[in-house]
Design a protein around this motif. Structure first.
Motif, PDB file in Angstrom:
ATOM      1  N   ASP A  83      -7.928  24.505   8.575  1.00  0.00           N
ATOM      2  CA  ASP A  83      -6.901  24.101   7.616  1.00  0.00           C
ATOM      3  C   ASP A  83      -5.495  24.574   8.010  1.00  0.00           C
ATOM      4  OD1 ASP A  83      -7.479  26.760   7.175  1.00  0.00           O
ATOM      5  OD2 ASP A  83      -7.393  26.619   4.997  1.00  0.00           O
ATOM      6  N   PHE A  84      -5.274  24.837   9.297  1.00  0.00           N
ATOM      7  CA  PHE A  84      -3.973  25.311   9.788  1.00  0.00           C
ATOM      8  C   PHE A  84      -2.889  24.246   9.613  1.00  0.00           C
ATOM      9  CE2 PHE A  84      -0.823  25.633  13.220  1.00  0.00           C
ATOM     10  CZ  PHE A  84      -0.320  26.893  12.961  1.00  0.00           C
ATOM     11  N   LYS A  85      -1.771  24.667   9.029  1.00  0.00           N
ATOM     12  CA  LYS A  85      -0.612  23.797   8.871  1.00  0.00           C
ATOM     13  C   LYS A  85       0.602  24.545   9.420  1.00  0.00           C
ATOM     14  CE  LYS A  85      -2.326  20.975   5.137  1.00  0.00           C
ATOM     15  NZ  LYS A  85      -3.530  20.805   5.837  1.00  0.00           N
ATOM     16  N   VAL A  86       1.270  23.940  10.379  1.00  0.00           N
ATOM     17  CA  VAL A  86       2.397  24.585  11.048  1.00  0.00           C
ATOM     18  C   VAL A  86       3.475  24.997  10.046  1.00  0.00           C
ATOM     19  CG1 VAL A  86       4.273  24.265  12.720  1.00  0.00           C
ATOM     20  CG2 VAL A  86       1.979  23.455  13.269  1.00  0.00           C
ATOM     21  N   ASP A  87       3.838  24.113   9.128  1.00  0.00           N
ATOM     22  CA  ASP A  87       4.923  24.420   8.186  1.00  0.00           C
ATOM     23  C   ASP A  87       4.605  25.625   7.309  1.00  0.00           C
ATOM     24  OD1 ASP A  87       6.321  22.283   9.217  1.00  0.00           O
ATOM     25  OD2 ASP A  87       5.693  20.894   7.638  1.00  0.00           O
ATOM     26  N   SER A  88       3.380  25.700   6.830  1.00  0.00           N
ATOM     27  CA  SER A  88       2.961  26.828   6.008  1.00  0.00           C
ATOM     28  C   SER A  88       2.990  28.126   6.821  1.00  0.00           C
ATOM     29  CB  SER A  88       1.558  26.567   5.456  1.00  0.00           C
ATOM     30  OG  SER A  88       1.087  27.695   4.771  1.00  0.00           O
ATOM     31  N   LYS A 120      -2.093  21.804  18.740  1.00  0.00           N
ATOM     32  CA  LYS A 120      -1.064  22.173  17.766  1.00  0.00           C
ATOM     33  C   LYS A 120      -0.120  23.252  18.305  1.00  0.00           C
ATOM     34  CE  LYS A 120      -4.160  21.213  13.902  1.00  0.00           C
ATOM     35  NZ  LYS A 120      -4.922  21.806  12.814  1.00  0.00           N
ATOM     36  N   LYS A 123       3.653  22.164  19.128  1.00  0.00           N
ATOM     37  CA  LYS A 123       4.513  22.067  17.943  1.00  0.00           C
ATOM     38  C   LYS A 123       4.791  23.450  17.363  1.00  0.00           C
ATOM     39  CE  LYS A 123       5.162  20.053  13.416  1.00  0.00           C
ATOM     40  NZ  LYS A 123       4.636  19.334  12.290  1.00  0.00           N
TER      41      LYS A 123
END
Length: 173
Positions: A83-88, A120, A123
């Motif tokens: 569930d990795f999200k760059v923005d978070s 990822k 990014k």
């Protein structure tokens, strides 16, 4: 973390501190000492450290030492999460840097890129470079290095005296 708190009482303040996860925790930072610096280097890294865990232990691992240089390498565990999200992640990293800037006066902070084959990572490292620029930190790109060349890439940032022309040529190219 009790071990770090106990060890910190014996440490000299104003030195170089490494704080990160698995890559840094497994580095032989004694190799960095050599002739690169006349100050102490403390490694406050932990295997498997995530950004959430880092926020909880940053006081014991870095702030207590009041470092003059702090090299941070966090994200290699986070990026492997489903569930990795760059923005978070970047938001949490920015908060971590804010805490450090608030508690570590006169400290130069270095954000070390994430070494990962995960798609990822490109990014993420781009965003970490931007975050470094926006927060007054220095970005060190080691993304394509092997663990051995990682040490050579970091050495110039921990120097405590001027580099000679011959030494500069070693780091060129």
């Amino acid at each position: 973390m009790k071990n770090f708190s106990g060890m910190n009482k014996l440490c000299k303040k104003g030195q170089t501190v490494f704080f990160g996860s698995t890559t840094l925790s497994q580095m032989d930072l004694g190799d960095l000492m050599g002739n690169s610096t006349n100050s102490h280097i403390y490694n406050r890294s932990k295997d498997g450290l995530t950004i959430d865990q880092a926020q909880k232990i940053i006081g014991e691992c870095a702030c207590e030492l009041q470092p003059s240089r702090l090299l941070i390498n966090i994200g290699e565990e986070d990026i492997e999460s489903a569930d990795f999200k760059v923005d978070s992640f970047i938001s949490k990293y920015e908060w971590l840097l804010y805490q450090l800037h608030t508690h570590c006066e006169l400290c130069t902070m270095y954000i070390i890129s994430v070494m990962s084959d995960n798609p990822k990572a490109v990014k993420l490292n781009r965003e970490l470079a931007k975050l470094a620029k926006d927060t007054g930190c220095v970005f060190i790109n080691v993304a394509h290095n092997t663990p051995w060349s990682f040490i050579s890439s970091v050495k110039p940032y921990i120097r405590s005296f001027p580099i000679s022309f011959a030494e500069a040529m070693q780091y060129a190219g």
